[in-house]
Design a protein around this motif. Structure first.
Motif, PDB file in Angstrom:
ATOM      1  N   GLU A   1      33.018  15.175 -65.331  1.00 35.71           N
ATOM      2  CA  GLU A   1      34.124  14.301 -65.709  1.00 35.71           C
ATOM      3  C   GLU A   1      33.635  12.870 -65.928  1.00 35.71           C
ATOM      4  OE1 GLU A   1      38.582  13.649 -63.956  1.00 35.71           O
ATOM      5  OE2 GLU A   1      37.429  15.342 -63.256  1.00 35.71           O
ATOM      6  N   ILE A   2      32.720  12.438 -65.067  1.00 37.95           N
ATOM      7  CA  ILE A   2      32.144  11.107 -65.226  1.00 37.95           C
ATOM      8  C   ILE A   2      31.274  11.063 -66.476  1.00 37.95           C
ATOM      9  CG2 ILE A   2      30.428   9.543 -64.274  1.00 37.95           C
ATOM     10  CD1 ILE A   2      31.535  10.009 -61.573  1.00 37.95           C
ATOM     11  N   LEU A   3      30.485  12.130 -66.643  1.00 39.84           N
ATOM     12  CA  LEU A   3      29.539  12.182 -67.756  1.00 39.84           C
ATOM     13  C   LEU A   3      30.261  12.062 -69.099  1.00 39.84           C
ATOM     14  CD1 LEU A   3      26.560  12.462 -68.059  1.00 39.84           C
ATOM     15  CD2 LEU A   3      26.802  14.931 -68.117  1.00 39.84           C
ATOM     16  N   VAL A   4      31.307  12.859 -69.285  1.00 43.77           N
ATOM     17  CA  VAL A   4      31.942  12.859 -70.608  1.00 43.77           C
ATOM     18  C   VAL A   4      32.890  11.688 -70.799  1.00 43.77           C
ATOM     19  CG1 VAL A   4      31.737  15.328 -70.925  1.00 43.77           C
ATOM     20  CG2 VAL A   4      33.798  14.402 -69.912  1.00 43.77           C
ATOM     21  N   THR A   5      33.212  10.956 -69.739  1.00 45.71           N
ATOM     22  CA  THR A   5      34.039   9.769 -69.951  1.00 45.71           C
ATOM     23  C   THR A   5      33.194   8.496 -70.014  1.00 45.71           C
ATOM     24  OG1 THR A   5      34.482   9.674 -67.587  1.00 45.71           O
ATOM     25  CG2 THR A   5      36.145  10.695 -68.962  1.00 45.71           C
ATOM     26  N   ASP A   6      31.892   8.634 -69.764  1.00 47.16           N
ATOM     27  CA  ASP A   6      30.988   7.524 -70.052  1.00 47.16           C
ATOM     28  C   ASP A   6      30.761   7.523 -71.562  1.00 47.16           C
ATOM     29  OD1 ASP A   6      30.484   6.075 -67.817  1.00 47.16           O
ATOM     30  OD2 ASP A   6      28.860   7.332 -67.090  1.00 47.16           O
TER      31      ASP A   6
ATOM     32  N   PRO B   1      36.854   9.388 -61.035  1.00 47.77           N
ATOM     33  CA  PRO B   1      37.657  10.590 -60.797  1.00 47.77           C
ATOM     34  C   PRO B   1      37.918  10.793 -59.311  1.00 47.77           C
ATOM     35  CG  PRO B   1      35.661  11.087 -62.047  1.00 47.77           C
ATOM     36  CD  PRO B   1      35.512   9.702 -61.507  1.00 47.77           C
TER      37      PRO B   1
ATOM     38  N   PHE C   1      38.897  12.249 -71.490  1.00 46.01           N
ATOM     39  CA  PHE C   1      38.281  13.492 -71.004  1.00 46.01           C
ATOM     40  C   PHE C   1      38.819  14.663 -71.795  1.00 46.01           C
ATOM     41  CE2 PHE C   1      38.336  17.208 -68.154  1.00 46.01           C
ATOM     42  CZ  PHE C   1      36.981  17.325 -67.914  1.00 46.01           C
TER      43      PHE C   1
ATOM     44  N   THR D   1      41.339   8.472 -70.301  1.00 45.88           N
ATOM     45  CA  THR D   1      39.904   8.208 -70.275  1.00 45.88           C
ATOM     46  C   THR D   1      39.154   9.074 -71.271  1.00 45.88           C
ATOM     47  OG1 THR D   1      39.722   9.773 -68.463  1.00 45.88           O
ATOM     48  CG2 THR D   1      39.828   7.461 -67.884  1.00 45.88           C
TER      49      THR D   1
ATOM     50  N   ARG E   1      36.044   4.475 -74.225  1.00 49.38           N
ATOM     51  CA  ARG E   1      35.225   4.808 -73.066  1.00 49.38           C
ATOM     52  C   ARG E   1      34.348   3.624 -72.648  1.00 49.38           C
ATOM     53  NH1 ARG E   1      32.507  10.404 -74.402  1.00 49.38           N
ATOM     54  NH2 ARG E   1      33.514  10.475 -76.419  1.00 49.38           N
TER      55      ARG E   1
END
Lengths: 329, 309
Positions: free
Chosen positions: A161-166, B80, B50, B48, B73
């Motif tokens: 989730e962090i990866l694809v929202t960076d 999260p 996602f 965000t 982004r």
């Protein structure tokens, strides 16, 4: 925070562009500069040393440089490099990497003894082929274990989730992980090069000379194979949250591809009539096993390389779609 | 800064959120409130980038979340729920990795990491392997990573879940300190937390926005205020008098230690205190205590999310 600049397109203030736009350039320059050097080397060798061993190996060496240049350009993409770096660090931190590499080295060493009948008489070329052959098969088992955690772990832990929202694209993610996996697999194969060195050193003057041409195309074939395995393993990892499941998917997929490549041509050759041989040659054309064999014969067959590269790219494309699937599932 | 218009997300036939709209101005801290499973995380994930919404639009910093996903982004720091980090990395390695992903150059990376380590009081832990950190410390590392690159908008999904009271206070303090400078959306289902930090609220219930506005507006509009009166005298008579005061909706009589205790509900926007004092005196009561209290947010929340509909 640094001073904010207002963007004309944006209705409100955003942070200033911080990305260094030069990041890509040195890598591309390196790739281009290297290519020029390689081309020059090619010319000089063909012109002045047409019969040297190095000249025999030129096609394969050029292909290897092609892979290296592609790698340089891809890692030039800063985000791909960062993702690859983290993946490699994680891999080489885990004891699994070394255990696998050790086992791999030991097991692939066995055919060396079988094919040489001990070290009394060394048919180095045959041994090298045997090693590449054995690696090809053994990697079937090892590659899915190396690649299983690539995407599955990110999904399970939630860091996806962090990866694809960076600010990275799905292609960045897939490429970064793929390149890391290929490097890991290549690093595991590298120690086998020791044998080739050993053969060269043990050769008596009466023995047949080492066929460097064959050895070099075999290397190209092995790298193609590893890249393909890595891409299949990566796709398997993109399909499941569970590492064990993704390892199994990868294993079964690779095994089926391998078996079909061996079994289908054989099956079709049993068919009577005109259809049999036609189907057989078709099956052989897309059989990775047969394609690898061609490369092991010392022939740098572009069709074979193209098959490997295109199937690898296809697997990467599927992986990207699988990563994207969060959007429409 | 953030404009959400008519967002709807369906999983198959199940609508996770329906027609969600709200606005957050620059520098505001929006508390995103709702019971578990009401669609908070879904909304944040859409904001965000996602995953996309089924319909509706949203703009962050003027960029459309579907068309300019990359710009959005770059401008959002998203943390999260449960703050997934890589347990095998050291804190500084992780921060450096995230900073590089966000495209920070070397010198800026160093500067920002040093600043954030200080600001989020990570202190001496910056070389510890993340897997060995406590939950609270991990949360701080996650927040520091979210702040890297100075995104003007922060989206924090349940930043306090699983922390002990001291850690909650610390994290909330940090968030509060960021308000004004950054635009923040943070979700929670714990009311006092939201009251402490947020200046605006959006309450979501079963996928729909039930109420939005500033803290004041919401408590006033939905609640009015309460006045508590303690008096000596005939309780019944005092109550009758009190109920006649303009603005009083209801008065409930009770007693304590032989004193009359009245819980008076006053309509929103009126100040009935003076009238109440006179009414008590007029009914022959001796006023001992008169205290005003806002309807607590908890009352509003419970009423909106449970009773209504």
């Amino acid at each position: 925070m640094a001073s904010e600049t207002s963007m004309t397109a944006a209705a409100c203030e955003t942070h200033p562009a911080r990305r260094s736009s030069l990041g890509w350039l040195p890598w591309v320059v390196l790739a281009v500069f290297g290519s020029v050097l390689v081309a020059g080397g090619n010319f000089l060798l063909r012109e002045y040393r047409p019969n040297s061993t190095l000249t025999q190996c030129l096609p394969a060496l050029d292909a290897l440089w092609g892979f290296a240049a592609l790698f340089l350009i891809l890692t030039g993409l800063g985000r791909v490099r960062v993702l690859m770096g983290r993946e490699l660090a994680t891999f080489f931190q885990s004891p699994l990497a070394y255990i696998l590499a050790g086992l791999y080295f030991l097991i692939t060493s066995i055919p060396v003894f079988f094919s040489t009948g001990g070290f009394d008489y060394v048919d180095a070329t045959a041994s090298t082929k045997a090693i590449v052959d054995a690696s090809g098969f053994l990697m079937l088992l090892v590659a899915p274990i190396v690649t299983m955690r690539l995407l599955a772990e990110e999904k399970a832990s939630g860091s996806m989730e962090i990866l694809v929202t960076d600010p990275v694209t799905d292609w960045d993610i897939v490429l970064g992980k793929f390149l890391a996996a290929v490097l890991c697999l290549v690093a595991m194969v590298l120690p086998l090069g020791l044998y080739v060195v050993l053969f060269a050193m043990m050769r008596k003057s009466s023995d047949p000379a080492l066929e460097w041409g064959v050895i070099s195309t075999a290397t190209v074939g092995l790298i193609c194979l590893l890249a393909f395995y890595a891409s299949v393993g990566l796709l398997a990892s993109a399909l499941s949250k569970n590492q064990v499941v993704s390892a199994l998917i990868g294993l079964v997929a690779l095994f089926m591809i391998f078996v079909l490549g061996v079994v289908l041509p054989h099956l079709f050759s049993q068919l009577s009539g005109e259809l049999g041989p036609k189907l057989k040659s078709m099956a052989e054309a897309i059989s990775l096993r047969k394609r690898l064999d061609v490369l092991l014969e010392g022939q740098l067959d572009l069709k074979s390389i193209f098959l490997f590269v295109s199937t690898t790219v296809l697997m990467l494309y599927f992986s990207v779609r699988a990563v994207e699937s969060r959007k429409w599932r | 800064m953030i404009e959400v218009e008519g967002l709807t997300k369906r999983y198959g036939d199940f609508p996770a959120i329906q027609d969600v709209s709200f606005k957050v101005e620059k520098g505001q801290v929006l508390g995103f409130l709702g019971p578990n499973g009401s669609g908070k995380t879904t909304t944040m994930r859409i904001l965000t980038c996602f995953m996309p919404a089924t319909s509706g639009t949203a703009r962050v910093c003027g960029y459309d979340i579907f068309e300019d996903s990359m710009e959005v982004r770059r401008n959002i720091g998203y943390m999260p729920e449960n703050v997934p980090l890589y347990p095998n990395l050291r804190v500084n390695e992780y921060l450096s990795y995230r900073a590089r992903l966000k495209g920070l150059g070397r010198s800026q990376r160093r500067k920002e990491i040093a600043e954030l380590v200080d600001r989020c009081s990570i202190g001496d832990f910056d070389r510890v392997i993340i897997g060995k950190l406590s939950k609270g410390m991990r949360q701080r590392v996650g927040l520091a990573a979210t702040l890297l690159g100075g995104p003007p908008v922060l989206v924090l999904d349940e930043p306090t879940v699983g922390l002990d009271p001291n850690q909650i206070r610390e994290i909330l303090g940090l968030i509060k300190g960021l308000g004004g400078e950054r635009t923040i959306i943070f979700s929670s289902h714990i009311l006092p937390e939201v009251e402490m930090v947020a200046d605006h609220l959006a309450i979501i219930r079963e996928g729909r926005i039930a109420l939005t506005g500033s803290l004041e507006q919401i408590t006033r509009a939905a609640g009015g205020s309460k006045v508590r009166i303690e008096a000596r005298g005939d309780g019944q008579k005092i109550r009758d008098a009190v109920e006649k005061v303009s603005g009083v909706r209801k008065a409930v009589l009770g007693s304590r230690d032989g004193l009359a205790v009245l819980e008076v509900e006053v309509a929103a926007g009126t100040d009935a205190r003076e009238g109440l004092v006179k009414a008590v005196a007029g009914a022959g009561g001796g006023l001992l205590e008169l205290s005003c209290g806002r309807t607590s947010l908890a009352d509003v929340f419970v009423r909106i999310t449970a009773t209504e509909g």
